[in-house]
Design a protein around this motif. Sequence first.
Motif, PDB file in Angstrom:
ATOM      1  N   GLN A 176      35.106  44.841  45.364  1.00 46.25           N
ATOM      2  CA  GLN A 176      36.079  43.935  45.042  1.00 46.25           C
ATOM      3  C   GLN A 176      37.364  43.937  45.968  1.00 46.25           C
ATOM      4  O   GLN A 176      38.079  42.932  45.783  1.00 46.25           O
ATOM      5  N   TRP A 177      37.806  45.299  46.220  1.00 43.55           N
ATOM      6  CA  TRP A 177      39.017  45.374  46.997  1.00 43.55           C
ATOM      7  C   TRP A 177      38.783  45.162  48.391  1.00 43.55           C
ATOM      8  O   TRP A 177      39.909  45.100  49.315  1.00 43.55           O
ATOM      9  N   ASP A 180      36.117  39.660  50.154  1.00 51.12           N
ATOM     10  CA  ASP A 180      36.398  38.601  49.399  1.00 51.12           C
ATOM     11  C   ASP A 180      34.864  37.852  49.249  1.00 51.12           C
ATOM     12  O   ASP A 180      34.393  37.213  50.537  1.00 51.12           O
ATOM     13  N   SER A 248      41.066  50.215  43.997  1.00 54.16           N
ATOM     14  CA  SER A 248      42.563  49.945  44.291  1.00 54.16           C
ATOM     15  C   SER A 248      43.355  50.560  42.749  1.00 54.16           C
ATOM     16  O   SER A 248      42.410  50.439  41.999  1.00 54.16           O
ATOM     17  N   LYS A 252      42.240  42.879  41.438  1.00 51.75           N
ATOM     18  CA  LYS A 252      42.805  41.734  41.723  1.00 51.75           C
ATOM     19  C   LYS A 252      42.813  40.637  40.639  1.00 51.75           C
ATOM     20  O   LYS A 252      43.733  39.770  40.638  1.00 51.75           O
ATOM     21  N   THR A 295      43.459  45.426  33.969  1.00 50.16           N
ATOM     22  CA  THR A 295      43.437  45.876  35.607  1.00 50.16           C
ATOM     23  C   THR A 295      43.641  47.067  36.194  1.00 50.16           C
ATOM     24  O   THR A 295      43.760  47.391  37.215  1.00 50.16           O
ATOM     25  N   TYR A 373      50.623  38.744  43.266  1.00 48.03           N
ATOM     26  CA  TYR A 373      50.032  38.651  44.458  1.00 48.03           C
ATOM     27  C   TYR A 373      50.741  38.775  45.780  1.00 48.03           C
ATOM     28  O   TYR A 373      50.374  38.808  46.777  1.00 48.03           O
TER      29      TYR A 373
END
Length: 410
Positions: A176-177, A180, A248, A252, A295, A373
């Motif tokens: 996921q990091w 996309d 990460s 996200k 997150t 973002y």
Amino acid sequence: MKKIGLLLMLMLATVACNDEEKDQDLAEVKPKKVERVEKQYGFILNNFEVVRDTVRSGDSFGYIMDKNGVGHGKVFEISETVKDSFNPARIVAGKKYMVLKAKDSAKTAQYFIYENDKINYTVVALGDSIYANKKKRPVTIKKREVSGVITSSLSEAMQAQGLSNLLVYELSNIYQWSIDFFKLQKGDQFKMVYHEKYIDDTIFAGIDKVDAAVFKHSDKPYYAFRYTTDSISGQPNFYDEEAKALQSFFLKAPLNYSRISSRYTKRRFHPVQKRWKAHLGTDYAAPRGTPIVSTANGTVIASAYTSANGHYVKVKHNGKYTTQYLHMTKRAVRNGQRVKQGDVIGYVGSTGLATGPHVCYRFWVNGKQVDPYRQNLPSAEHITNDLKDEYFAHIEPLKKELEAIPFKNI
């Protein structure tokens, strides 16, 4: 001569009668049908009258017991006795259950067996000795290798292979990091080495773990190897072929969302208050009840309700970063609770000032609300130099195993 003829007729009649008697004897000596012994949940079901059913919407433990001949007083006694190990008030619609009754004229209910999930179940003894035991069905782990190619989507690629959609979640969670998944290209390829769980060696019960994977996206291979650096927590992470973390510091997004319905902005017309004001969060539209996750690792500093925020949770991650999650239908954590990245902290709703189901995700850096973002967020820690030799030795056979699996082509 007449006497001889009569004698022969009598002899033939006697033989015929004997043959009929033999046929009757053979007909009577049929092997008895042996009843097949059926074992499940640690019981020989042949010894009981068995009631199999599924919890329906609106069913309660008391209703199920009453339907099976257990009185209200006994239900109260059972509930009070087992409440620390099994909460009868929390049985869920759609879950299977079984009631084992005595094979007597009264057909007295003796055991209630509730399937928590495919593997875990609870046995509640209903007799003079009342207790509840949590147990597991026998599980077999099978190693598998798989290769696939993208023609339209990752889900379609899994279905074409006859594979579980749970693998879609596994791959998207790992990468996921890095990738996309809304921008996959036709011809992208993937390979995995993973383990599946089976009940009684035949019933698929989910994914146990992924050992290694490679996803070739836009002709670039992205490797991922499962490895545990912290023996105390035992929590594994995924690293690439250079010992760099794929993870990460922050996810996200706090959920699998349908779309971003409103971004961070200093000026937005509020759909409820009908006026222009700053919107210092990111709104992710998703179906009601969708799990919301933290997150990043941190501590819950608020789990509460206000008329504007509805049900919300706020998590402090360190001295620099804090996040908040608004408009939940239900909260799943309490103040002071430690949470890990990906832990469910609540569920999507539309409480507070909200026009539809979504989560408003807010982000603080050093006490100031910002647009996540636009932040250069830190990555997770890579493998330290003192562990690199051990890590490379660990992934060498896994990498060879991946390379031996041929890529699929369109």
